[in-house]
Every structure is written in C-alpha cells, then in structure tokens.
Design an enzyme around this catalytic site. Sequence first.
Site, PDB file in Angstrom:
ATOM      1  N   SER A   6      -8.934  32.171 -82.316  1.00 32.94           N
ATOM      2  CA  SER A   6      -9.605  32.190 -81.021  1.00 32.94           C
ATOM      3  C   SER A   6     -10.404  30.909 -80.814  1.00 32.94           C
ATOM      4  CB  SER A   6     -10.548  33.397 -81.011  1.00 32.94           C
ATOM      5  OG  SER A   6     -11.467  33.280 -79.962  1.00 32.94           O
ATOM      6  N   LYS A  45     -12.766  35.290 -87.475  1.00 31.14           N
ATOM      7  CA  LYS A  45     -11.672  34.342 -87.203  1.00 31.14           C
ATOM      8  C   LYS A  45     -11.881  33.050 -87.989  1.00 31.14           C
ATOM      9  CE  LYS A  45      -9.551  37.031 -84.384  1.00 31.14           C
ATOM     10  NZ  LYS A  45      -8.356  37.719 -84.864  1.00 31.14           N
ATOM     11  N   TYR A 102     -17.512  39.108 -84.873  1.00 26.74           N
ATOM     12  CA  TYR A 102     -16.074  39.061 -84.544  1.00 26.74           C
ATOM     13  C   TYR A 102     -15.554  37.633 -84.661  1.00 26.74           C
ATOM     14  CZ  TYR A 102     -11.986  38.255 -81.668  1.00 26.74           C
ATOM     15  OH  TYR A 102     -10.761  37.807 -81.221  1.00 26.74           O
TER      16      TYR A 102
HETATM   17  P1  NAD Z   1      -5.573  44.670 -79.151  1.00 21.34           P
HETATM   18  O1  NAD Z   1      -6.747  45.460 -79.599  1.00 21.34           O
HETATM   19  O2  NAD Z   1      -4.913  45.055 -77.882  1.00 21.34           O
HETATM   20  O3  NAD Z   1      -4.473  44.632 -80.313  1.00 21.34           O
HETATM   21  C1  NAD Z   1      -4.811  44.685 -81.673  1.00 21.34           C
HETATM   22  C2  NAD Z   1      -3.931  45.733 -82.331  1.00 21.34           C
HETATM   23  O4  NAD Z   1      -4.239  45.791 -83.728  1.00 21.34           O
HETATM   24  C3  NAD Z   1      -4.156  47.142 -81.776  1.00 21.34           C
HETATM   25  O5  NAD Z   1      -2.910  47.730 -81.441  1.00 21.34           O
HETATM   26  C4  NAD Z   1      -4.839  47.888 -82.916  1.00 21.34           C
HETATM   27  O6  NAD Z   1      -4.490  49.272 -82.913  1.00 21.34           O
HETATM   28  C5  NAD Z   1      -4.307  47.147 -84.127  1.00 21.34           C
HETATM   29  N1  NAD Z   1      -5.184  47.204 -85.322  1.00 21.34           N
HETATM   30  C6  NAD Z   1      -6.507  46.928 -85.397  1.00 21.34           C
HETATM   31  N2  NAD Z   1      -6.947  47.098 -86.658  1.00 21.34           N
HETATM   32  C7  NAD Z   1      -5.884  47.493 -87.397  1.00 21.34           C
HETATM   33  C8  NAD Z   1      -5.691  47.843 -88.759  1.00 21.34           C
HETATM   34  N3  NAD Z   1      -6.708  47.861 -89.637  1.00 21.34           N
HETATM   35  N4  NAD Z   1      -4.451  48.197 -89.172  1.00 21.34           N
HETATM   36  C9  NAD Z   1      -3.408  48.206 -88.309  1.00 21.34           C
HETATM   37  N5  NAD Z   1      -3.527  47.895 -87.001  1.00 21.34           N
HETATM   38  C10 NAD Z   1      -4.756  47.543 -86.558  1.00 21.34           C
HETATM   39  O7  NAD Z   1      -6.034  43.134 -79.106  1.00 21.34           O
HETATM   40  P2  NAD Z   1      -5.297  41.871 -78.475  1.00 21.34           P
HETATM   41  O8  NAD Z   1      -6.069  41.423 -77.287  1.00 21.34           O
HETATM   42  O9  NAD Z   1      -3.854  42.125 -78.354  1.00 21.34           O
HETATM   43  O10 NAD Z   1      -5.581  40.812 -79.620  1.00 21.34           O
HETATM   44  C11 NAD Z   1      -4.632  40.525 -80.628  1.00 21.34           C
HETATM   45  C12 NAD Z   1      -5.224  39.510 -81.582  1.00 21.34           C
HETATM   46  O11 NAD Z   1      -5.589  38.338 -80.851  1.00 21.34           O
HETATM   47  C13 NAD Z   1      -6.493  39.974 -82.293  1.00 21.34           C
HETATM   48  O12 NAD Z   1      -6.479  39.465 -83.605  1.00 21.34           O
HETATM   49  C14 NAD Z   1      -7.586  39.329 -81.487  1.00 21.34           C
HETATM   50  O13 NAD Z   1      -8.746  39.135 -82.245  1.00 21.34           O
HETATM   51  C15 NAD Z   1      -6.925  38.014 -81.102  1.00 21.34           C
HETATM   52  N6  NAD Z   1      -7.515  37.394 -79.907  1.00 21.34           N
HETATM   53  C16 NAD Z   1      -7.561  38.097 -78.740  1.00 21.34           C
HETATM   54  C17 NAD Z   1      -8.128  37.519 -77.612  1.00 21.34           C
HETATM   55  C18 NAD Z   1      -8.235  38.295 -76.311  1.00 21.34           C
HETATM   56  O14 NAD Z   1      -9.011  37.899 -75.438  1.00 21.34           O
HETATM   57  N7  NAD Z   1      -7.490  39.371 -76.102  1.00 21.34           N
HETATM   58  C19 NAD Z   1      -8.628  36.199 -77.664  1.00 21.34           C
HETATM   59  C20 NAD Z   1      -8.528  35.498 -78.861  1.00 21.34           C
HETATM   60  C21 NAD Z   1      -7.965  36.104 -79.986  1.00 21.34           C
END
Ligand code: NAD
Length: 338
Positions: A122, A151, A147
């Site tokens: 991120s 990362k 959080y």
């Molecule tokens: P999201 O919550 O929609 O997807 C994350 C998925 O991981 C979910 O389906 C959740 O059930 C699963 N999960 C969480 N912990 C788990 C575990 N211990 N075991 C198995 N599954 C697990 O989030 P997203 O927006 O799709 O984000 C995906 C990735 O991108 C994450 O790592 C997030 O930190 C990163 N990210 C997201 C954003 C954003 O704004 N959406 C920005 C930067 C980085």
Amino acid sequence: MVTGGCGYIGSHTVVALIENGFEVLILDDLSNSNKEVLDRIKTITGTRPKLLEVDLKNSFLCDNMFCYNKNIEAVIHFAAHKAVSESVEKPLMYYHNNLYALINVLVAMEKYNINNFIFSSSATVYGNPEILPITEQNKTQRPFSPYGNTKKVAEEIIADITNSNKDFTAISLRYFNPIGAHDSGQLGELPNGIPNNLMPYITQTAVGVRETLSVFGNDYPTKDGTPIRDYIHVIDLAEAHVIAVQRLLENKQETSFETFNLGTGNGYSVLEIINTFQKVINQKINYTITERRPGDVPILYSDIAFAKEKLGWVAKRNLENMISTAWKWEQNYRQEQN
Ligand code: NAD
Ligand code: UDP
C-alpha cells in the site's frame, strides 16, 4: 494460488487471471467476504474457481493447503485485515492476522519449493511523503496505523527472504486508492458494516443506506482544503497483477524483490470526487464537513513511470468510469437484496 481471493481486489484479480488462461485456487477464511463471489466469477468468466476455506493464521492448516495442492506456480497474497481505524483500536489483531498469515504462507512456499510471490502492499508505506509525485525511490516511513505498519514490516520480511534464498522472487505492489467495480455490476466492494473508505461511503449514501457523508476536514494545504488521493480502477489493478505474475513466471524480473507503485498519477480531492460523482449519477448526495480524521495525510499521488517502463502497465480507466462502475455495483447489489 490467490489468498484472499474472495475479497474486493482478489475477486477482480481472479477474473483477470482466469481470462488470461490461469487456473486459480483461492484460499480465504471468508472473514471479510462471501462464497457467493464464486458464482459471480462464474457468471463473468464461465469458470467457478476452487475455494479452500482456511484461516491462514493457522500454520498447520496453511501447510496442508500447500501439501495437498501440488503444481502451484505462484502465490498472490491478498489475505489481510485492512481497516485502518480498527487496527488502531486492535493492533494485536492486525499484527496477528496479517503477519502470521504472511509468514505461514512464506514458510509453506519455502517447504514446497514455490518461488514466485506477489504481495499486496500500500502507498501507506510512504507515510507523509516529502516528495511528490511518489516514486518507488521515496523513503518509506513508519505508517500512521498498525495496519499500515503490517505492510511495511511485511515488505521487510519479504526482502530478507529474497536476500537469503536466491531462488525466491517477489514483487510488492503498492496500491494507491483502489475504487470502482467490474463492468458487469456482478463484482464490487462490499465492506462489512459502516464503510471506512470514501467511495463505498459515497455510493451507500447515494443509495440511501447512509444518511450523510462526512468529509474529514477542509483545512488541508490543497486547492479546496480537502485531501488529495490517487484513485485507481480495481480492474486496472487486477490487470497489473496478471502482468506481475507473468513477469515472475517468465523470469523477467531484474532483481529478486521488485516494488511497484500502482496508481494513475492523477490526484483528486475529496470534494472533486463528490462533485464528479454527483455529475456522473446526476444526483446530489448529502455531505457535511467535519473534523480531520486522525492519521490522514494531505496529498498522495503516484509517479507511474517505473511501472510503465518495467511492467509495460498503465492504468487505462478514468475517474468517471471508476465512479459509474462503483455505482452500478451498489445499485445491483441493493436490488438483489430486495
Ligand atoms: P478484502 O477484505 O476485500 O479482501 C481480503 C480477503 O482476505 C477477504 O476475503 C478476507 O476474508 C481474507 N482474509 C483476511 N484474513 C485472512 C486469513 N487470516 N486467512 C484467510 N483469508 C483471510 O480487502 P481488499 O480491499 O480486497 O484488499 C486486498 C489486499 O490489498 C489486502 O492485503 C489489503 O491490505 C491490500 N490493500 C487494499 C487497499 C484498499 O484500499 N482496498 C489498499 C492498499 C492495499
Ligand atoms: N474520507 C472522507 N470521508 C469518509 C471517508 C474518507 O472524507 O467517509 C476522505 C479521507 O479523509 C481521505 C480520502 O477520503 O482524505 C480517502 O480516504 P480512504 O479511507 O478512502 O482512503 P485512504 O487514502 O485513507 O487509504
């Protein structure tokens, strides 16, 4: 293997992978997603990917997933908790989930000799940057939230592994602000409870689920006083993951651990987002200016040159498209619930 593949970015990436001929195995504990997403992926691609429901914090179960699924060529690791404010209230929950899951996956990859790893990082690792636009050479800083720190620490762990194991290669993708949804209206962002992020809060306000959007501060040193971010379409992001996996599989990486910013290079203020949204959907939304949200930085936007040069990737979709697809998804989803 796509961990967290039922989530927002993961599900769009699974679609892009399938459309590019990959066979995908999803690992997800469904803590922030729903199995229904598999049917939606099938509606779009004609293929229902296999899901193994597993909490990756559990090292024994995580190992089993790799042990019983040979022929995995690469892992894209999305699985993590991602709510910034929740991480401030419950830091241990965030360090526990995000770092245990990461380490268990990396341990299993080493044991089963799988050497291609893509990590969801991120722009938060840049903290409050002194130099804009942000290049990959900008110094990382301690992020403002636990959080964000998961990362930064994760990237350090991955760097150590790529230094010690010459066969292991990794790419960290630093996302700016992913918004938007699949053109079909079948897939999109579905936050649990009250949204933390701007776009789902706007769409839920417009659809009538939330009464008023709070704009967190209008006294920042920006053109209209509201913070500026680099919003990127989730489909553009998904396509970058396909390119990154192909790069690892074809041994095209130049160093064993590469890092890329994924943004558009354009910064929009919160008020610009609201105004464009109102124009695109031709409807006013209720909003009010409130206090700043702790931890928000004034301006973040990406330099896109490195991803363009090395990955041959640039974001193609504009803000209007991000907004109209997010709105289509919100409306479709609410209609389905009625
Ligand atoms: P999201 O919550 O929609 O997807 C994350 C998925 O991981 C979910 O389906 C959740 O059930 C699963 N999960 C969480 N912990 C788990 C575990 N211990 N075991 C198995 N599954 C697990 O989030 P997203 O927006 O799709 O984000 C995906 C990735 O991108 C994450 O790592 C997030 O930190 C990163 N990210 C997201 C954003 C954003 O704004 N959406 C920005 C930067 C980085
Ligand atoms: N924001 C806002 N109201 C909200 C949610 C977000 O004003 O209900 C602002 C927030 O202050 C930030 C921008 O919108 O300036 C983007 O916030 P978001 O949480 O979507 O992403 P972040 O950049 O914090 O990762």
